[in-house]
Design a protein around this motif. Structure first.
Motif, PDB file in Angstrom:
ATOM      1  N   LEU A 140       0.844  -1.188   0.000  1.00 54.91           N
ATOM      2  CA  LEU A 140       0.000   0.000   0.000  1.00 54.91           C
ATOM      3  C   LEU A 140       0.879   1.237   0.000  1.00 54.91           C
ATOM      4  CD1 LEU A 140      -2.910  -0.771   2.524  1.00 54.91           C
ATOM      5  CD2 LEU A 140      -2.837  -1.118   0.049  1.00 54.91           C
ATOM      6  N   ILE A 141       0.498   2.230  -0.813  1.00 56.74           N
ATOM      7  CA  ILE A 141       1.267   3.473  -0.866  1.00 56.74           C
ATOM      8  C   ILE A 141       0.448   4.669  -0.382  1.00 56.74           C
ATOM      9  CG2 ILE A 141       2.712   2.618  -2.731  1.00 56.74           C
ATOM     10  CD1 ILE A 141       1.140   4.466  -4.649  1.00 56.74           C
ATOM     11  N   GLY A 142      -0.792   4.435   0.031  1.00 58.71           N
ATOM     12  CA  GLY A 142      -1.628   5.517   0.540  1.00 58.71           C
ATOM     13  C   GLY A 142      -3.026   5.013   0.841  1.00 58.71           C
ATOM     14  N   LEU A 143      -3.657   5.600   1.852  1.00 59.31           N
ATOM     15  CA  LEU A 143      -4.999   5.183   2.242  1.00 59.31           C
ATOM     16  C   LEU A 143      -6.058   5.973   1.497  1.00 59.31           C
ATOM     17  CD1 LEU A 143      -4.524   4.791   6.109  1.00 59.31           C
ATOM     18  CD2 LEU A 143      -4.407   3.026   4.336  1.00 59.31           C
ATOM     19  N   GLY A 144      -7.234   5.340   1.308  1.00 62.21           N
ATOM     20  CA  GLY A 144      -8.288   5.997   0.561  1.00 62.21           C
ATOM     21  C   GLY A 144      -9.653   6.004   1.210  1.00 62.21           C
ATOM     22  N   LEU A 145      -9.972   4.968   2.002  1.00 61.72           N
ATOM     23  CA  LEU A 145     -11.325   4.888   2.554  1.00 61.72           C
ATOM     24  C   LEU A 145     -11.393   3.790   3.607  1.00 61.72           C
ATOM     25  CD1 LEU A 145     -14.408   5.560   2.461  1.00 61.72           C
ATOM     26  CD2 LEU A 145     -14.600   3.808   0.682  1.00 61.72           C
ATOM     27  N   LEU A 146     -12.009   4.113   4.735  1.00 59.96           N
ATOM     28  CA  LEU A 146     -12.306   3.105   5.754  1.00 59.96           C
ATOM     29  C   LEU A 146     -13.824   3.006   5.854  1.00 59.96           C
ATOM     30  CD1 LEU A 146     -11.670   1.180   8.048  1.00 59.96           C
ATOM     31  CD2 LEU A 146     -11.421   3.141   9.573  1.00 59.96           C
ATOM     32  N   GLN A 147     -14.364   1.898   5.398  1.00 61.95           N
ATOM     33  CA  GLN A 147     -15.811   1.739   5.461  1.00 61.95           C
ATOM     34  C   GLN A 147     -16.203   0.659   6.449  1.00 61.95           C
ATOM     35  OE1 GLN A 147     -17.802   0.201   1.980  1.00 61.95           O
ATOM     36  NE2 GLN A 147     -15.925  -0.632   1.121  1.00 61.95           N
ATOM     37  N   ASN A 148     -17.291   0.925   7.128  1.00 64.75           N
ATOM     38  CA  ASN A 148     -17.860  -0.030   8.050  1.00 64.75           C
ATOM     39  C   ASN A 148     -18.363  -1.256   7.307  1.00 64.75           C
ATOM     40  OD1 ASN A 148     -18.138  -0.108  10.847  1.00 64.75           O
ATOM     41  ND2 ASN A 148     -19.500   1.663  10.871  1.00 64.75           N
ATOM     42  N   ILE A 149     -18.530  -2.346   8.009  1.00 63.78           N
ATOM     43  CA  ILE A 149     -19.353  -3.442   7.517  1.00 63.78           C
ATOM     44  C   ILE A 149     -20.553  -3.530   8.450  1.00 63.78           C
ATOM     45  CG2 ILE A 149     -17.508  -4.738   6.425  1.00 63.78           C
ATOM     46  CD1 ILE A 149     -17.463  -6.564   8.896  1.00 63.78           C
ATOM     47  N   GLY A 150     -21.624  -4.087   7.971  1.00 68.00           N
ATOM     48  CA  GLY A 150     -22.835  -4.167   8.780  1.00 68.00           C
ATOM     49  C   GLY A 150     -23.529  -5.502   8.630  1.00 68.00           C
ATOM     50  N   LEU A 151     -24.423  -5.777   9.559  1.00 70.59           N
ATOM     51  CA  LEU A 151     -25.291  -6.947   9.476  1.00 70.59           C
ATOM     52  C   LEU A 151     -26.648  -6.475   8.981  1.00 70.59           C
ATOM     53  CD1 LEU A 151     -24.447  -8.762  12.848  1.00 70.59           C
ATOM     54  CD2 LEU A 151     -23.490  -9.183  10.566  1.00 70.59           C
ATOM     55  N   TYR A 152     -27.089  -7.023   7.856  1.00 69.88           N
ATOM     56  CA  TYR A 152     -28.325  -6.586   7.215  1.00 69.88           C
ATOM     57  C   TYR A 152     -29.274  -7.764   7.013  1.00 69.88           C
ATOM     58  CZ  TYR A 152     -25.877  -2.245   6.029  1.00 69.88           C
ATOM     59  OH  TYR A 152     -25.188  -1.059   6.083  1.00 69.88           O
ATOM     60  N   SER A 153     -30.554  -7.437   6.984  1.00 68.16           N
ATOM     61  CA  SER A 153     -31.558  -8.475   6.748  1.00 68.16           C
ATOM     62  C   SER A 153     -32.735  -7.902   5.987  1.00 68.16           C
ATOM     63  CB  SER A 153     -32.047  -9.054   8.079  1.00 68.16           C
ATOM     64  OG  SER A 153     -33.065 -10.020   7.862  1.00 68.16           O
ATOM     65  N   ASN A 154     -33.242  -8.676   5.038  1.00 70.70           N
ATOM     66  CA  ASN A 154     -34.483  -8.307   4.342  1.00 70.70           C
ATOM     67  C   ASN A 154     -35.693  -8.949   5.002  1.00 70.70           C
ATOM     68  OD1 ASN A 154     -33.038  -6.854   2.485  1.00 70.70           O
ATOM     69  ND2 ASN A 154     -33.326  -8.280   0.779  1.00 70.70           N
ATOM     70  N   LYS A 155     -35.451  -9.805   6.011  1.00 75.49           N
ATOM     71  CA  LYS A 155     -36.544 -10.580   6.620  1.00 75.49           C
ATOM     72  C   LYS A 155     -36.814 -10.218   8.073  1.00 75.49           C
ATOM     73  CE  LYS A 155     -35.423 -14.567   3.674  1.00 75.49           C
ATOM     74  NZ  LYS A 155     -35.022 -15.995   3.634  1.00 75.49           N
ATOM     75  N   HIS A 156     -35.820  -9.673   8.761  1.00 72.23           N
ATOM     76  CA  HIS A 156     -35.973  -9.410  10.197  1.00 72.23           C
ATOM     77  C   HIS A 156     -35.553  -7.981  10.522  1.00 72.23           C
ATOM     78  CE1 HIS A 156     -36.378 -13.764  10.375  1.00 72.23           C
ATOM     79  NE2 HIS A 156     -35.204 -13.877   9.787  1.00 72.23           N
ATOM     80  N   THR A 157     -36.201  -7.389  11.510  1.00 69.64           N
ATOM     81  CA  THR A 157     -35.908  -6.003  11.879  1.00 69.64           C
ATOM     82  C   THR A 157     -35.010  -5.895  13.107  1.00 69.64           C
ATOM     83  OG1 THR A 157     -37.961  -5.906  13.168  1.00 69.64           O
ATOM     84  CG2 THR A 157     -38.051  -5.131  10.873  1.00 69.64           C
TER      85      THR A 157
END
Length: 277
Positions: free
Chosen positions: A105-122
């Motif tokens: 790596l020669i430079g950073l660009g983005l730190l994105q979260n990950i998430g838990l998602y569902s189309n069936k449960h809230t």
């Protein structure tokens, strides 16, 4: 006499115009090509947003999109592209270990979260016994997904917070979750078939579902630059001027920031610009 002066003026103007065109053509020819490999989503969109600005600084940025997470490093290692922008340090270290790449790596660009998602449960509490949960199949991102499942109280891992955990390290699984390993870019498409999925928020934006990005049932932390995606180059080109110039342009570009912010539905909880930390 007047006619002769006029002709000289016309000839002079024509010469100046020819010189101007020549200079213009020379400038265009002087653009240095930089081929950047990425995957569909916010990283590719951010590179696309940089193209016009880069041209004013002498760089012709050409985006090369890949649909998996193996080919961008193969292409970089084989010198088919100049940089790639799709992976974090943890992923790259694993690729280098497995395949012997001389990439860094020669430079950073983005730190994105990950998430838990569902189309069936809230809620996570609504997950039934035996629920299907999809997560990345690559070793590094699988570990990150498992840590998020553990953080959410759904599983327990043998070695606690070890980032290298795999599905075989799950020692506690009270709901007997069925863990389904899927190629990272395909996780968003798995939501129709599973109860819960580990997904990067930007993928929803790319799929035209921007509002769903902020509806995760749980999120990972966003302060760890170990999972910040950066620009990778071959080690023998790591200090090459046009490559470091592109990274600097990316980090300074207001347009890039606008595109990234829109990709996360203007929700600052979902991403960080790690070079600012």
């Amino acid at each position: 006499m007047v006619i002769k002066q006029s002709r000289r003026s016309v000839c002079g103007a024509a010469l100046l115009m020819a010189l101007a065109l020549s200079v213009g053509m020379g400038s265009a020819a002087a653009l240095e090509v930089v081929k950047v490999g990425s995957t569909p989503g916010v990283t590719a969109d951010a590179i696309e947003a940089l193209k016009d600005e880069a041209k004013t600084q002498g760089l012709d940025v050409q985006l090369v999109e890949f649909t998996d997470w193996t080919l961008p490093n193969e292409a970089l290692n084989n010198a088919d592209i100049d940089l790639n922008f799709f992976q974090h340090q943890a992923f790259l270290q694993n690729a280098v270990k497995e395949r012997g790449y001389r990439i860094e790596l020669i430079g950073l660009g983005l730190l994105q979260n990950i998430g838990l998602y569902s189309n069936k449960h809230t809620t996570l509490d609504a997950l039934p016994v035996g629920a299907k949960v999809s997560l990345p199949n690559d070793p590094v991102n699988q570990g990150r997904g498992l840590l998020l499942l553990q953080k959410a109280g759904l599983i327990t891992l043998k070695n606690g917070d070890d980032t290298g955990a795999t599905v075989h390290d799950v020692v506690g699984n009270p709901k007997r979750l069925q863990l389904v390993e899927i190629e990272g870019p395909q996780l968003i498409h798995s939501l129709a078939d599973v109860d819960l999925a580990v997904v990067w928020p930007s993928y929803f934006v790319n799929a035209g579902k921007k509002e769903q990005a902020g509806k995760g049932l749980a999120y990972s932390g966003i302060a760890d630059t170990y999972y910040a995606m950066g620009f990778a180059a071959r080690s023998d080109r790591a200090k090459e001027a046009k490559l470091t110039q592109l990274v600097q342009l990316f980090q300074r570009s207001p347009k890039v920031r606008e595109v990234i912010d829109a990709s996360f539905d203007h929700n600052k909880n979902l991403y960080t610009l790690p070079w600012q930390q």
